[in-house]
Design a protein around this motif. Structure first.
Motif, PDB file in Angstrom:
ATOM      1  N   GLY A  49       6.014  -5.565 -43.026  1.00  0.00           N
ATOM      2  CA  GLY A  49       6.557  -5.952 -41.764  1.00  0.00           C
ATOM      3  C   GLY A  49       5.469  -6.536 -40.946  1.00  0.00           C
ATOM      4  N   VAL A  50       5.155  -5.551 -39.980  1.00  0.00           N
ATOM      5  CA  VAL A  50       4.101  -5.534 -38.977  1.00  0.00           C
ATOM      6  C   VAL A  50       2.826  -5.762 -39.506  1.00  0.00           C
ATOM      7  CG1 VAL A  50       3.811  -3.416 -38.475  1.00  0.00           C
ATOM      8  CG2 VAL A  50       3.303  -4.911 -36.590  1.00  0.00           C
ATOM      9  N   GLY A  51       2.038  -6.678 -38.885  1.00  0.00           N
ATOM     10  CA  GLY A  51       0.357  -7.060 -39.426  1.00  0.00           C
ATOM     11  C   GLY A  51      -0.274  -6.039 -39.009  1.00  0.00           C
ATOM     12  N   ASN A 199      -0.674 -17.151 -38.281  1.00  0.00           N
ATOM     13  CA  ASN A 199       0.414 -16.360 -38.325  1.00  0.00           C
ATOM     14  C   ASN A 199       1.622 -17.111 -38.202  1.00  0.00           C
ATOM     15  OD1 ASN A 199       1.950 -14.198 -38.154  1.00  0.00           O
ATOM     16  ND2 ASN A 199       1.147 -13.311 -36.616  1.00  0.00           N
ATOM     17  N   LYS A 263      -6.756  -6.875 -34.330  1.00  0.00           N
ATOM     18  CA  LYS A 263      -6.672  -6.735 -35.788  1.00  0.00           C
ATOM     19  C   LYS A 263      -8.281  -6.593 -36.196  1.00  0.00           C
ATOM     20  CE  LYS A 263      -2.511  -8.346 -35.551  1.00  0.00           C
ATOM     21  NZ  LYS A 263      -1.362  -8.504 -36.271  1.00  0.00           N
ATOM     22  N   PHE A 365      -1.407 -12.474 -43.751  1.00  0.00           N
ATOM     23  CA  PHE A 365      -0.030 -12.629 -44.167  1.00  0.00           C
ATOM     24  C   PHE A 365      -0.037 -13.715 -45.358  1.00  0.00           C
ATOM     25  CE2 PHE A 365      -0.043 -11.885 -39.750  1.00  0.00           C
ATOM     26  CZ  PHE A 365       0.809 -10.669 -39.899  1.00  0.00           C
ATOM     27  N   ARG A 391       7.681 -13.670 -44.386  1.00  0.00           N
ATOM     28  CA  ARG A 391       6.479 -13.337 -44.114  1.00  0.00           C
ATOM     29  C   ARG A 391       6.071 -11.801 -44.504  1.00  0.00           C
ATOM     30  NH1 ARG A 391       3.679 -12.158 -38.604  1.00  0.00           N
ATOM     31  NH2 ARG A 391       4.278  -9.718 -39.074  1.00  0.00           N
TER      32      ARG A 391
HETATM   33  C1  LMR Z   1       2.378  -9.219 -36.056  1.00  0.00           C
HETATM   34  O1  LMR Z   1       2.421 -10.545 -36.319  1.00  0.00           O
HETATM   35  O2  LMR Z   1       2.854  -8.728 -37.060  1.00  0.00           O
HETATM   36  C2  LMR Z   1       1.343  -8.547 -35.242  1.00  0.00           C
HETATM   37  O3  LMR Z   1       0.643  -9.827 -34.703  1.00  0.00           O
HETATM   38  C3  LMR Z   1       1.997  -7.467 -34.452  1.00  0.00           C
HETATM   39  C4  LMR Z   1       3.048  -8.296 -33.487  1.00  0.00           C
HETATM   40  O4  LMR Z   1       2.639  -8.033 -32.204  1.00  0.00           O
HETATM   41  O5  LMR Z   1       3.941  -8.987 -33.877  1.00  0.00           O
END
Ligand code: LMR
Length: 417
Positions: A49-51, A199, A263, A365, A391
């Motif tokens: 899930g989260v990046g 993203n 990141k 992603f 995603r």
């Molecule tokens: C994401 O897209 O997973 C990251 O940028 C974390 C967030 O704050 O959404």
């Protein structure tokens, strides 16, 4: 006594249900995934899930350059407030990283910059600034974009419009429609681009396409706003990943950027970022900066001190900077290895679908093309968590989990032609 009883009854009966009208808010589509993942006790569960970057064993990483910067700083040095606009040294280094040390805008001191709370905080400050000084201009967001962009401009009461970006059939850029939308937007509109590693799609315009976009922006007098959350995370080289920004600068655009170190230095929880706005001269830049500070002051007063010091130390110490650049490359190459393994593994399971996009897309992603129903099956039957948009955070995949994931993707897609 009687008076006391009446008074007591009056008090207990007078408690007002202030929050009766408050209904539970919708969960955040990204952070809710982490919650659901943590609540699942299946041992083979995977969180895509989260990046956030993970190493090849699935563990969170504190970069060595960050550990060494901590050691160099030697513990907490100050608990004093930063200025409202944050640490000027951090701001200067961030601007140089994105725009290039030798860019005219930097040399002529006409970039207004303030430290902000990472990407979200920087975007939000800009959205507030836009509403104050360009209230008539909507913000055009790509479809799709990071879900929080919609929240940010909504809460800043800026009108939102959208432009075509992703092409579902090719799983690449819909350049033709993008250009049409740019052309058809009223002159002097605001557009949000991801400077690199878009993203959620992992799809960026090519250098030639950026040039064409920049050219059309000149004709249309549009304003380009860049979300710069992944400078270095697309190619492993921050200079290369700044190409879009530099093209617009060289073409003389006045741009703005929301920079984040979450990141690219793995500083997620420290909330280090900057907002920068290119102005026509130093005087205008000072005025813009003062307005940004005025916006920040009633929201959070001034930004946190420690992360800024870390980033500044890494960017200015030559050894730490080269260590950071090397570690960036390691992160990017681990993700690319996972892209290759995932694609190969799905193909080896006999999938008849085309999975080229897994290796064509870049950054953190992959926009898999899985439908919300297929994602639900991955969650419910296989304990694999991802946003319902399909995603996946490539950094969440490990050599140990890639075949399990590939098999599950094959299972939920094999009857779908
Ligand atoms: C994401 O897209 O997973 C990251 O940028 C974390 C967030 O704050 O959404």
């Amino acid at each position: 006594m009687a008076a006391f009883m009446v008074r007591k009854r009056w008090f207990s009966g007078s408690s007002i249900d202030w929050w009766d009208g408050v209904k539970p808010a919708a969960k955040d589509p990204i952070f809710a995934i982490t919650e659901a993942f943590l609540a699942d006790d299946c041992p083979s569960k995977i969180n895509l899930g989260v990046g956030t970057y993970r190493d090849e064993k699935g563990r969170p990483v504190i970069l060595e350059c960050v550990r060494r910067a901590e050691a160099k700083i030697g513990g907490v040095q100050t608990m004093e407030y930063l200025p409202i606009g944050g640490d000027p040294k951090l701001v200067q280094e961030t601007i140089k990283l994105a725009y290039g040390e030798n860019s005219d805008a930097v040399k002529e001191n006409r970039v207004a910059g303030i430290q902000a709370l990472s990407g979200t905080g920087s975007c939000r400050l800009f959205a507030e600034f836009q509403r104050r000084f360009r209230p008539e201009s909507p913000m055009y967001l790509p479809i799709p974009t990071w879900s929080n962009h919609h929240n940010i401009w909504r809460d800043a009461h800026v009108t939102q419009r959208t432009f075509h970006y992703y092409h579902h059939q090719s799983k690449g850029l819909d350049f033709g429609k993008l250009m049409e939308d740019v052309k058809n937007a009223p002159d002097s509109s605001f557009f949000l681009f991801h400077a690199c590693a878009h993203n959620p799609t992992g799809v960026d315009p090519s250098e030639e396409q950026w040039k064409e976009i920049s050219h059309l922006f000149k004709v249309k007098k549009h304003f380009p706003f860049f979300d710069v959350a992944y400078q270095g995370f697309a190619s492993g080289d921050p200079e290369k990943d700044a190409r879009a920004i530099r093209i617009f600068l060289e073409d003389g655009h006045k741009i703005a950027c929301a920079h984040s170190f979450s990141k690219i230095m793995g500083l997620y929880g420290l909330r280090v970022g900057c907002l920068s706005i290119v102005c026509k001269d130093a005087e205008q830049s000072a005025a813009v900066k003062s307005q940004l500070q005025q916006i920040a002051r009633p929201i959070y007063s001034n930004p946190p001190v420690h992360g800024a010091l870390l980033v500044y130390t890494i960017l200015t110490d030559p050894d730490l900077r080269s260590l950071w650049l090397a570690e960036l490359k390691v992160m990017v190459s681990r993700i690319n290895v996972m892209r290759n393994l995932l694609r190969k593994s799905i193909e080896n399971f006999g999938s008849l679908h085309n999975w080229e996009h897994i290796t064509n897309q870049i950054g953190m992603f992959c926009y898999t093309g899985l439908s919300p129903e297929q994602v639900d099956r991955l969650v419910n039957e296989f304990h694999i968590y991802m946003t319902r948009s399909g995603r996946i955070s490539m950094a969440g995949i490990t050599p140990a989990s890639v075949d399990y994931l590939a098999k599950a993707i094959h299972e939920v897609t094999k009857h779908d032609r």
